[in-house]
Design an enzyme around this catalytic site. Structure first.
Site, PDB file in Angstrom:
ATOM      1  N   ASN A 169       0.932  -1.047  -0.025  1.00 27.76           N
ATOM      2  CA  ASN A 169      -0.013  -0.159  -0.149  1.00 27.76           C
ATOM      3  C   ASN A 169       0.863   1.351  -0.101  1.00 27.76           C
ATOM      4  O   ASN A 169       2.213   1.066   0.367  1.00 27.76           O
ATOM      5  CB  ASN A 169      -0.897   0.043   1.320  1.00 27.76           C
ATOM      6  CG  ASN A 169      -0.241  -0.338   2.357  1.00 27.76           C
ATOM      7  OD1 ASN A 169       0.663   0.548   2.999  1.00 27.76           O
ATOM      8  ND2 ASN A 169      -0.777  -1.195   3.230  1.00 27.76           N
ATOM      9  N   SER A 238       7.875 -14.357  -3.340  1.00 26.48           N
ATOM     10  CA  SER A 238       7.105 -15.212  -2.727  1.00 26.48           C
ATOM     11  C   SER A 238       5.873 -14.483  -2.065  1.00 26.48           C
ATOM     12  O   SER A 238       4.678 -14.663  -2.232  1.00 26.48           O
ATOM     13  CB  SER A 238       7.763 -16.302  -1.819  1.00 26.48           C
ATOM     14  OG  SER A 238       8.507 -15.609  -0.954  1.00 26.48           O
ATOM     15  N   LYS A 281      11.123 -19.948  -3.611  1.00 27.55           N
ATOM     16  CA  LYS A 281      10.430 -20.657  -4.671  1.00 27.55           C
ATOM     17  C   LYS A 281       9.957 -21.720  -3.662  1.00 27.55           C
ATOM     18  O   LYS A 281       8.927 -22.196  -3.634  1.00 27.55           O
ATOM     19  CB  LYS A 281      11.214 -21.104  -5.695  1.00 27.55           C
ATOM     20  CG  LYS A 281      11.596 -20.123  -6.763  1.00 27.55           C
ATOM     21  CD  LYS A 281      10.228 -19.561  -7.279  1.00 27.55           C
ATOM     22  CE  LYS A 281      10.751 -18.757  -8.452  1.00 27.55           C
ATOM     23  NZ  LYS A 281       9.479 -18.106  -9.250  1.00 27.55           N
ATOM     24  N   SER A 313      14.398 -16.609 -21.639  1.00 28.65           N
ATOM     25  CA  SER A 313      13.829 -15.215 -21.451  1.00 28.65           C
ATOM     26  C   SER A 313      14.877 -14.100 -20.943  1.00 28.65           C
ATOM     27  O   SER A 313      15.790 -14.560 -20.678  1.00 28.65           O
ATOM     28  CB  SER A 313      12.767 -15.034 -20.359  1.00 28.65           C
ATOM     29  OG  SER A 313      13.172 -15.403 -19.190  1.00 28.65           O
TER      30      SER A 313
END
Length: 392
Positions: A169, A238, A281, A313
């Site tokens: 926020n 995460s 992960k 990528s």
């Protein structure tokens, strides 16, 4: 890179002719098949063509059975004059928000394309410093070739939202970020604000995708990783998923789906994948199970993560050894081929569809089967073994 035809999932169902004295059970067999035309990979490895797979056929029959086989096809959609038969992956009327799309070269883009090919409306969240370049490239047609869907149309992105999932926020944003010129001109880019903006614009979504990861010290071994670098990896890779689902859950329609991306380093040692990223992960996969329970009990939302194999990528190239990982996978995985981004995208489309209505809390491996291997068969130690090679 266009494909000339959408792939189809063929369900070959066996109908038994039973005598009154015997009963037999005949299982249906699933077969993946596709007609398509592949263009060159030299420009964009993430352009979405539909990959084929070798047929998988398994049946149980009784000697007293006569089999009358028929085939139905599952298409990504139906024509105006003819409804789809079988089990179509049809996401028409569904809306997806994909967090972490900043170019046309990664899994996030491929997932967006597969969802779009199945009929979903696409919204994306793009990291604020990359936003201008991404929007400019899209506007100038730089991504047009990789926007082509199986039916020849171009994937449309309804709206692009600025997003930095490290901040929940506005109160979390430090002054140095607020005044950073890379964030100038953008507003409402925290997770809470992004969710509020989507709610204001569209009311609700059906699919939430987390395609975000970052570890500032990823090239460092774990023993050399600082506390700050370690926690930064967990925050961006995460906890950002926990925050994303927390803030978007109120606007995800009941029965919706949420998907993230993980990597085998969560459970196996991958030297060179450092900086706390393997820990992040592992946390993501653990959180997937807990979130599946909590979101499932609250709103019937399914939560899964895709453990994807290595891809060339732009993000992966930052690690520095992605080419070696791809070569290793090609040499040692059960399927000796390079993984394509659209194979991950197609799995995401399946998980988001009603076909996966009972799948939640799972780690779905899309890595040519590398996760199943216990040893690297390309080691000189195994050179005298008669290990089968891929037949091309």
């Amino acid at each position: 890179m266009a494909t000339t035809a959408a792939s189809s999932l063929q369900m070959a169902t066996a109908r038994p002719c039973m005598s009154s004295s015997r009963r037999a059970f005949v299982s249906s067999a699933a077969m993946l098949n596709g007609n398509f035309k592949l263009a060159s990979w030299t420009k964009l490895s993430s352009a979405c063509h539909i990959a084929s797979a070798q047929p998988f056929h398994r049946s149980f029959t009784s000697s007293s059975l006569k089999m009358d086989k028929f085939v139905t096809k599952a298409m990504a959609g139906a024509s105006e004059n003819k409804p789809a038969s079988g089990l179509p992956i049809d996401l028409k009327g569904k809306r997806a928000f994909i967090a972490g799309v900043a170019d046309d070269n990664g899994y996030g883009w491929a997932i967006a394309k597969s969802l779009a090919a199945a009929g979903a409306e696409i919204l994306v969240g793009t990291w604020v410093p990359a936003l201008n370049i991404f929007e400019s490239s899209l506007r100038r047609g730089k991504f047009d070739e990789s926007r082509v869907l199986p039916d020849g149309s171009l994937m449309e992105i309804t709206k692009i939202y600025p997003l930095d999932a490290v901040f929940d926020n506005p109160e979390d944003v430090p002054e140095e970020i607020k005044t950073n010129k890379r964030y100038a001109g953008s507003s409402k880019w925290t997770v809470q604000e992004a969710a509020e903006s989507v709610k204001s614009d569209f009311g609700s979504i059906d699919i939430l995708v987390h395609s975000l990861a970052n570890g500032p010290e990823v090239v460092k071994p774990l023993l050399e990783t600082s506390r700050k670098g370690y926690l930064a990896a967990l925050s961006a890779s995460s906890y950002s998923y926990v925050s994303l689902l927390k803030h978007f859950l109120p606007i995800i329609n009941p029965g919706g789906s949420s998907i993230s991306l993980t990597y085998i380093a969560s459970e196996r040692i991958i030297p060179g994948y450092g900086g706390g990223m393997s820990s992040a992960k592992a946390a993501l996969e653990s959180d997937t199970r807990v979130l599946a329970f909590e979101a499932g009990r609250r709103k019937g939302i399914r939560v899964n993560t895709i453990s994807a194999g290595p891809l060339r990528s732009r993000a992966a190239k930052a690690i520095g050894f992605i080419d070696m990982m791809i070569d290793y996978s090609s040499a040692n995985a059960p399927l000796q081929k390079e993984l394509s981004a659209e194979e991950v995208g197609n799995t995401a489309a399946f998980l988001a569809s009603p076909l996966a209505s009972a799948i939640t809390g799972g780690v779905i491996y899309v890595d040519n089967g590398l996760n199943a291997m216990g040893v690297g068969v390309d080691s000189p130690i195994f050179e005298k073994l008669d290990i089968p090679k891929a037949q091309h």
